[in-house]
Design an enzyme around this catalytic site. Structure first.
Site, PDB file in Angstrom:
ATOM      1  CG  HIS A 112      -2.311   0.626   0.870  1.00 47.49           C
ATOM      2  ND1 HIS A 112      -3.411   0.530   1.699  1.00 47.49           N
ATOM      3  CD2 HIS A 112      -2.712   1.382  -0.185  1.00 47.49           C
ATOM      4  CE1 HIS A 112      -4.422   1.204   1.162  1.00 47.49           C
ATOM      5  NE2 HIS A 112      -4.029   1.734   0.031  1.00 47.49           N
ATOM      6  CG  ASP A 171      -6.021  -0.185   4.905  1.00 49.14           C
ATOM      7  OD1 ASP A 171      -5.810  -1.220   5.552  1.00 49.14           O
ATOM      8  OD2 ASP A 171      -5.146   0.466   4.331  1.00 49.14           O
ATOM      9  CG  HIS A 173      -3.941  -1.728   8.854  1.00 52.41           C
ATOM     10  ND1 HIS A 173      -4.050  -2.679   7.855  1.00 52.41           N
ATOM     11  CD2 HIS A 173      -3.612  -2.400   9.975  1.00 52.41           C
ATOM     12  CE1 HIS A 173      -3.775  -3.871   8.355  1.00 52.41           C
ATOM     13  NE2 HIS A 173      -3.506  -3.740   9.643  1.00 52.41           N
ATOM     14  CG  ASP A 231      -2.155   2.121   5.413  1.00 50.40           C
ATOM     15  OD1 ASP A 231      -1.859   1.397   6.392  1.00 50.40           O
ATOM     16  OD2 ASP A 231      -2.558   1.649   4.337  1.00 50.40           O
ATOM     17  CG  HIS A 236       2.589  -1.478   4.367  1.00 50.96           C
ATOM     18  ND1 HIS A 236       2.013  -2.718   4.205  1.00 50.96           N
ATOM     19  CD2 HIS A 236       3.084  -1.456   5.623  1.00 50.96           C
ATOM     20  CE1 HIS A 236       2.150  -3.413   5.335  1.00 50.96           C
ATOM     21  NE2 HIS A 236       2.802  -2.684   6.196  1.00 50.96           N
ATOM     22  CG  ASP A 239      -4.797  -2.874   2.621  1.00 53.46           C
ATOM     23  OD1 ASP A 239      -4.806  -4.106   2.491  1.00 53.46           O
ATOM     24  OD2 ASP A 239      -3.984  -2.255   3.343  1.00 53.46           O
ATOM     25  CG  ASP A 269      -5.271  -4.982   5.269  1.00 51.64           C
ATOM     26  OD1 ASP A 269      -6.128  -4.083   5.307  1.00 51.64           O
ATOM     27  OD2 ASP A 269      -4.050  -4.767   5.471  1.00 51.64           O
ATOM     28  CD  GLU A 287      -0.176  -4.193   1.828  1.00 52.76           C
ATOM     29  OE1 GLU A 287       0.307  -5.323   2.091  1.00 52.76           O
ATOM     30  OE2 GLU A 287       0.450  -3.126   1.985  1.00 52.76           O
TER      31      GLU A 287
HETATM   32  N1  ARG Z   1      -1.081  -1.128   4.244  1.00 42.88           N
HETATM   33  C1  ARG Z   1      -1.026  -1.877   5.328  1.00 42.88           C
HETATM   34  N2  ARG Z   1      -1.344  -3.143   5.290  1.00 42.88           N
HETATM   35  N3  ARG Z   1      -0.610  -1.283   6.443  1.00 42.88           N
HETATM   36  C2  ARG Z   1      -0.442  -1.943   7.704  1.00 42.88           C
HETATM   37  C3  ARG Z   1       0.059  -0.976   8.748  1.00 42.88           C
HETATM   38  C4  ARG Z   1       0.224  -1.621  10.093  1.00 42.88           C
HETATM   39  C5  ARG Z   1       0.689  -0.680  11.189  1.00 42.88           C
HETATM   40  N4  ARG Z   1      -0.277   0.336  11.458  1.00 42.88           N
HETATM   41  C6  ARG Z   1       2.016  -0.044  10.808  1.00 42.88           C
HETATM   42  O1  ARG Z   1       2.128   1.138  10.690  1.00 42.88           O
HETATM   43  O2  ARG Z   1       2.985  -0.740  10.638  1.00 42.88           O
HETATM   44 MN    MN Z   2      -3.315  -0.215   3.761  1.00 39.60          MN
HETATM   45 MN    MN Z   3      -4.236  -2.626   5.680  1.00 43.31          MN
END
Ligand code: ARG
Ligand code: MN
Ligand code: MN
Length: 326
Positions: free
Chosen positions: A126, A149, A151, A153, A166, A253, A255, A298
């Site tokens: 990402h 997402d 998350h 990000d 990411h 994303d 996920d 992802e």
């Molecule tokens: N694009 C993603 N899958 N990001 C996951 C980020 C996980 C966590 N918040 C980090 O900063 O490491």
């Molecule tokens: Mn993401």
């Molecule tokens: Mn994510």
């Protein structure tokens, strides 16, 4: 079927923004799962498929005297020839590589959007949203962004628990973070906080929550989706991202989807979108005819054996691009 799009499929086999390797295999798996044939069946014209690679290995100059022991492991000194020559930050993993690939990606996306095409970017991790959206920002001065997402990000070097870029792409696009990322392919910010809507959130770091509050970013967490239902969430999201914008980008994303359906991803979080919630969201966006570009990121085929996550990505892309059940 809606008006057919002239599509540019842009594959980016890159995973150095993630903590685990393997998302670089995502584009090939998605293509192999039949994406282009399915898009043509819907009636779209897939004009070109391009693969974006890092232009050349990052230059690691050894100046004299050569870097002393004790120099941080974060990479070489700033390249004086780069257009945003801020020094590296040892907390940001693979900053040189992430910067290089995203510059290249931004050129591709900018050319596609300027030619009136629909850029469809296949990641990759990402961190690639930085290149995609920086490229789009060259033609869309007021871009709306729908960010699906688990998350947000929204980390920066100061708040990231991992150093993985990411997890910092959206903050960079909002103008927060390392200058090499915030100013990539044009002045910061690339998007305005009031034009961003996040959907599917369920795993946020403390600094990310603080940024969401400070910037007033619209978020539909899993709690909101449970409570309101996806149809209402998307209706509100559409209203927000199409208010006073000149294009809408979907950054998806994988996920965001529950790991039961999308196990092939590097940072799975339980309690995600169901198969139908994800489809419904994208089908409603297709019906609204507001989306002008998209990226799906992802997908990590190395983390599963049956290819189901890549297949899911194909199905979801097709829903976004107008495939219907009947
Ligand atoms: N694009 C993603 N899958 N990001 C996951 C980020 C996980 C966590 N918040 C980090 O900063 O490491
Ligand atoms: Mn993401
Ligand atoms: Mn994510």
């Amino acid at each position: 079927m809606n008006k057919p799009h002239l599509l540019n499929v842009i594959s980016v086999p890159f995973d150095l923004g993630a903590g685990l390797r393997g998302a670089s295999l995502g584009p090939e798996a998605i293509i192999q799962a039949g994406l282009v044939r399915r898009l043509r069946q819907i009636g779209h014209v897939v004009e070109a498929t391009a693969t974006v690679h890092t232009p050349q290995p990052p230059v690691r100059r050894h100046k004299t005297p050569s870097p002393a022991a004790g120099q941080p492991a974060g990479g070489p000194a700033a390249d004086p020839a780069s257009d945003a020559p801020a020094p590296a930050d040892s907390r940001l993993k693979h900053l040189d590589e992430v910067t290089a690939i995203n510059r290249e990606l931004a050129h591709h996306v900018a050319a596609s959007a300027a030619g009136g095409r629909f850029p469809l970017v296949l990641g990759g991790d990402h961190s690639l949203a930085i290149g995609t959206i920086s490229g789009l920002a060259q033609t869309h001065r007021r871009l709306g962004v729908l960010w699906f997402d688990a998350h947000s990000d929204l980390n920066t070097a100061d708040t990231s628990p991992s150093g993985n870029l990411h997890g910092m792409s959206l903050s960079a696009l909002l103008g927060k973070g390392h200058e090499r990322l915030t100013r990539l392919g044009g002045a910061a910010p690339k998007v305005r906080p009031e034009h961003v809507v996040m959907i599917g959130l369920r795993d946020l770091d403390p600094g990310e929550k603080a940024l969401i509050a400070a910037e007033g970013i619209h978020c539909f967490t899993m709690h909101d989706i449970d409570k309101l239902g996806m149809a209402q969430v998307i209706e509100e999201a559409i209203r927000i991202v199409s208010r006073d914008t000149d294009g809408v980008h979907v950054s998806f994303d994988i996920d965001s989807v529950d790991p039961a359906e999308a196990p092939g991803t590097g940072t799975p979080v339980r309690g995600g979108l169901s198969y139908r919630e994800a489809h419904l969201a994208l089908e409603l966006l297709a019906e609204a005819r507001i989306v002008t570009s998209a990226e799906f990121v992802e997908v990590n085929p190395a983390l599963e054996s049956d290819g189901r996550t890549a297949k899911l990505a194909v199905d979801l892309i097709c829903s976004l691009l107008g495939e219907t059940i009947l």
